[in-house]
Design an enzyme around this catalytic site. Sequence first.
Site, PDB file in Angstrom:
ATOM      1  N   LYS A 142      12.635   2.089  15.538  1.00 61.70           N
ATOM      2  CA  LYS A 142      12.577   3.483  16.014  1.00 61.70           C
ATOM      3  C   LYS A 142      11.172   3.810  16.509  1.00 61.70           C
ATOM      4  O   LYS A 142      10.988   4.426  17.567  1.00 61.70           O
ATOM      5  CB  LYS A 142      12.985   4.442  14.883  1.00 61.70           C
ATOM      6  CG  LYS A 142      14.464   4.396  14.550  1.00 61.70           C
ATOM      7  CD  LYS A 142      14.814   5.196  13.300  1.00 61.70           C
ATOM      8  CE  LYS A 142      16.314   5.098  13.007  1.00 61.70           C
ATOM      9  NZ  LYS A 142      16.729   5.816  11.789  1.00 61.70           N
ATOM     10  N   ASP A 158      17.302  14.053  13.279  1.00 49.94           N
ATOM     11  CA  ASP A 158      18.555  13.375  12.923  1.00 49.94           C
ATOM     12  C   ASP A 158      19.784  14.278  13.066  1.00 49.94           C
ATOM     13  O   ASP A 158      20.911  13.789  12.979  1.00 49.94           O
ATOM     14  CB  ASP A 158      18.489  12.914  11.463  1.00 49.94           C
ATOM     15  CG  ASP A 158      17.977  11.488  11.341  1.00 49.94           C
ATOM     16  OD1 ASP A 158      18.446  10.632  12.100  1.00 49.94           O
ATOM     17  OD2 ASP A 158      17.106  11.242  10.481  1.00 49.94           O
ATOM     18  N   GLN A 185      13.843   8.485   6.740  1.00 52.44           N
ATOM     19  CA  GLN A 185      14.795   7.378   6.736  1.00 52.44           C
ATOM     20  C   GLN A 185      15.597   7.371   5.430  1.00 52.44           C
ATOM     21  O   GLN A 185      15.035   7.462   4.339  1.00 52.44           O
ATOM     22  CB  GLN A 185      14.054   6.045   6.937  1.00 52.44           C
ATOM     23  CG  GLN A 185      14.953   4.833   7.096  1.00 52.44           C
ATOM     24  CD  GLN A 185      15.843   4.893   8.340  1.00 52.44           C
ATOM     25  OE1 GLN A 185      15.486   5.473   9.361  1.00 52.44           O
ATOM     26  NE2 GLN A 185      17.023   4.302   8.246  1.00 52.44           N
TER      27      GLN A 185
HETATM   28  N1  GUN Z   1      20.027   5.625   7.487  1.00 51.42           N
HETATM   29  C1  GUN Z   1      21.100   5.095   8.117  1.00 51.42           C
HETATM   30  N2  GUN Z   1      21.321   5.726   9.300  1.00 51.42           N
HETATM   31  C2  GUN Z   1      20.366   6.671   9.409  1.00 51.42           C
HETATM   32  C3  GUN Z   1      20.073   7.636  10.410  1.00 51.42           C
HETATM   33  O1  GUN Z   1      20.742   7.763  11.444  1.00 51.42           O
HETATM   34  N3  GUN Z   1      18.992   8.423  10.162  1.00 51.42           N
HETATM   35  C4  GUN Z   1      18.255   8.309   9.028  1.00 51.42           C
HETATM   36  N4  GUN Z   1      17.220   9.153   8.876  1.00 51.42           N
HETATM   37  N5  GUN Z   1      18.509   7.430   8.078  1.00 51.42           N
HETATM   38  C5  GUN Z   1      19.559   6.615   8.270  1.00 51.42           C
END
Ligand code: GUN
Length: 295
Positions: free
Chosen positions: A53, A120, A97
Amino acid sequence: MNRIIDGKKIAQRLKDTLKIEIENIKEKFKLVPGLAVIQVGNVAASSVYVKAKTKAAKEVGIRVFDYHLEDNISQKELLDLINKLNNNSDVDGILVQLPLPKSFNEQEVLDSISSTKDADGFHPINVGKLSISPKNDENLLIPCTPYGCLLMLRELNIDLVGKNAVVIGRSNIVGKPMAQLLLKESCTVTIVHSKTVNIKNICRNADILVAAIGKPEFVNQDWVKEGAIVIDVGINRVQLNEDNYKLVGDVLYDEVEKRASAISPVPGGVGPMTIACLLRNTTISCKTKLSVNRK
Ligand code: GUN
């Protein structure tokens, strides 16, 4: 005809568009969108996602504020950091995350992120907006994985209206928002999950099948109608030997590929789309901030 839905290519196209948009923002306003990425602890999969990311954000010109925190920090310390980022005008998007270590109250952490910086799309205000806003609201912060899946479906140029869509999995991150998005497209939507009776039969009726269960290669050809479109959200590490693992989806690709009219692969399917949509959300937040400041 069987089509492999190339998530990597579609994501790259979205990132190219965002890069130009960000260059324009920079030229006009002398600033760039900022994304704060917070990882707590050292879960290996999270480290891989966070790295991907961060790299992608920098590639399109987003400024990244990177926070890698020890897993013994307190909930209050994390909330204090988020509060600081909420008040930092250089930060447009905040991502924590998941999963967080067990000692944290995950929902309280997600709720503490300003809804306007919710990269998100997990904040209750944005979850609510997703369910009540009209289709094609360009300013919505939508959860990245399901929105990425929708973009992949749109790429097929088929009429989604009235299609029988089945989502396997009811998570807040994928299953529920995916169902909302498909409903907005006027699909007839069913969510099935671990307690569903006759799950295989329901899936076998799907024109569009989205698998988001987190079980490696769980969905085999018996679950899939001939000609269905299959989107595989799973990213599972399967250990090959002591040193090596491979990534597989929730779908048994080699079997299902023969029945489906279109299918997304793993890797190279939904994964890159999730990342591109995160960058899109961050850019949307920045543009919203700029339009508010100009009023
Ligand atoms: N863990 C698994 N998928 C995601 C996501 O799309 N965003 C975040 N912040 N954590 C995750």
